[in-house]
Write an enzyme that holds these catalytic residues in place. Structure first.
Site: not given
Ligand code: NAD
Ligand code: TYD
Length: 337
Positions: A126-128, A151, A155
């Site tokens: 992630t970019d985070e 988190y 990562k």
């Molecule tokens: P999500 O939370 O929707 O899905 C995570 C999945 O992993 C779920 O299906 C969960 O059941 C599974 N999981 C959790 N723990 C597990 C374990 N111990 N063993 C097997 N499976 C397990 O997450 P997402 O949003 O789809 O993110 C996917 C990846 O992308 C993650 O690695 C996250 O860090 C990364 N990522 C997500 C975002 C975003 O905007 N959603 C941005 C940057 C990076």
């Molecule tokens: P989020 O979807 O949790 O992603 P991340 O924090 O990993 O970037 O949040 C996106 C942005 O929205 C972040 O600045 C936090 C804000 N946010 C709210 O203002 N209200 C909410 O209820 C949530 C979940 C997030």
């Protein structure tokens, strides 16, 4: 036939990736390993359960013997690790599971990849991990890691382990670092689907702090095509940032949602801020654009339109995920905020 182990393939991004691979790349067999936590949902894979190139297995990435068995049984060539605990607010409330899954789980997969001499290990990061930006500049692949939340710290720890396995044992790895994804099948704990769900139900939209936090929005399908390019075209050892070049404040995103749903701005409620809230993320995706010829397929306005339309026409999916434990989570996070 390419044979890949996708972890977390019942979550938001993982399920979109599995759907894309099975739809667009017929010469690829996908073993999909997912623990089915609160975020994993087999409904995200509806229509693909019995696809001949797909095998779903319920299991934990921390289970080394299971990973070895899967690799041997299905003659896996590569692992793509999407599995994670992924929500910042939950990591602030309960960090421990983030270390178990995101750090120990990744380590377990790396050991299996090394011992079974896999051709590639791709870590979805992630970019985070880069921390927070001021008003100017963007994250490049050279930006030092400086994570701020439990988190992002977990990562970043995983990213360091991936690099250590490449350096120490010559494991062929890639790391991808993407910005905030949005699109179909996203669990409504994340900002965008949470706001859509609340607006549809005429509930308040809880905006943290001043709402001027900036995220760089990436349509999930475009993220998936980028990961496929990394799997099939990248040199081992390379890290790629993936971003949509769509910087928006949270209030700008919420305004678009309200307009599209024809709901009033009076639904917005500013609530207590997230502790340690990162102010701005922005990705320089120049490397993947230049080296792998990747480009996002939609503008943010198109992507958010498609996303809102998807939630509107998949009301059953949404009402199923917000039933049961979701309400408890929502109350614990937002009641009295
Ligand atoms: P999500 O939370 O929707 O899905 C995570 C999945 O992993 C779920 O299906 C969960 O059941 C599974 N999981 C959790 N723990 C597990 C374990 N111990 N063993 C097997 N499976 C397990 O997450 P997402 O949003 O789809 O993110 C996917 C990846 O992308 C993650 O690695 C996250 O860090 C990364 N990522 C997500 C975002 C975003 O905007 N959603 C941005 C940057 C990076
Ligand atoms: P989020 O979807 O949790 O992603 P991340 O924090 O990993 O970037 O949040 C996106 C942005 O929205 C972040 O600045 C936090 C804000 N946010 C709210 O203002 N209200 C909410 O209820 C949530 C979940 C997030």
């Amino acid at each position: 036939m390419r044979k890949i182990l996708v972890t977390g393939g019942a979550g938001f991004i993982g399920s979109n990736f599995v759907r894309m691979v099975l739809t667009e790349h017929e010469n690829c067999f996908v073993v999909n390993l997912d623990k089915l936590t609160y975020a994993g949902n087999l409904e995200n894979l509806a229509g693909f359960e019995n696809h001949p190139n797909h095998k779903f297995i319920k299991g934990d990435i921390c289970d080394g013997p299971l990973i070895d068995k899967i690799i041997e049984q299905y003659e896996i060539n590569a692992i793509i690790n999407f599995a994670a605990e992924s929500h910042v607010d939950r990591s602030i409330a309960e960090p421990k599971i983030f270390i178990e899954t995101n750090v120990t789980g990744t380590l377990t997969l790396l050991e299996a990849a090394r011992d079974n001499k896999l051709e590639r290990f791709i870590q979805i990061s992630t970019d985070e991990v880069y921390g927070s930006l001021g008003p100017d500049g963007k994250f490049t692949e050279q930006t030092p890691l400086s994570p701020n939340s439990p988190y992002s710290a977990s990562k970043a720890a995983a990213d360091h382990l991936v690099k250590a396995f490449a350096h120490t044992w010559g494991l062929k790895v890639n790391i991808t670092r993407c910005s905030n994804n949005y699109g179909q099948y996203q669990f409504p704990e994340k900002m965008l689907p949470l706001m859509i769900n609340n607006a549809l139900n005429d509930k308040e939209l809880p905006v943290y702090g001043d709402g001027l936090y900036v995220r760089d929005w990436l349509y999930v399908y475009d993220h998936c095509t980028a990961v496929w390019k990394v799997l099939t075209e990248a040199q081992p050892g390379e890290t790629y940032n993936i971003g949509g070049c769509n910087e928006k404040t949270n209030l700008e995103v919420i305004d678009l949602i309200l307009k599209r749903l024809d709901k009033p701005n009076s639904l917005i409620k500013h609530v207590t801020d997230r502790p340690g809230h990162d102010r701005r993320y922005a990705i320089d995706a120049g490397k993947i654009i230049r080296e792998l010829n990747w480009n996002p397929s939609v503008t943010f306005e198109e992507g958010i339109g498609k996303t809102i339309d998807w939630y509107l026409s998949n009301n059953d999916w949404l009402s199923n995920v917000v039933s049961g434990d979701y309400q408890k989570y929502y109350d614990s996070m937002y009641e009295n905020r």
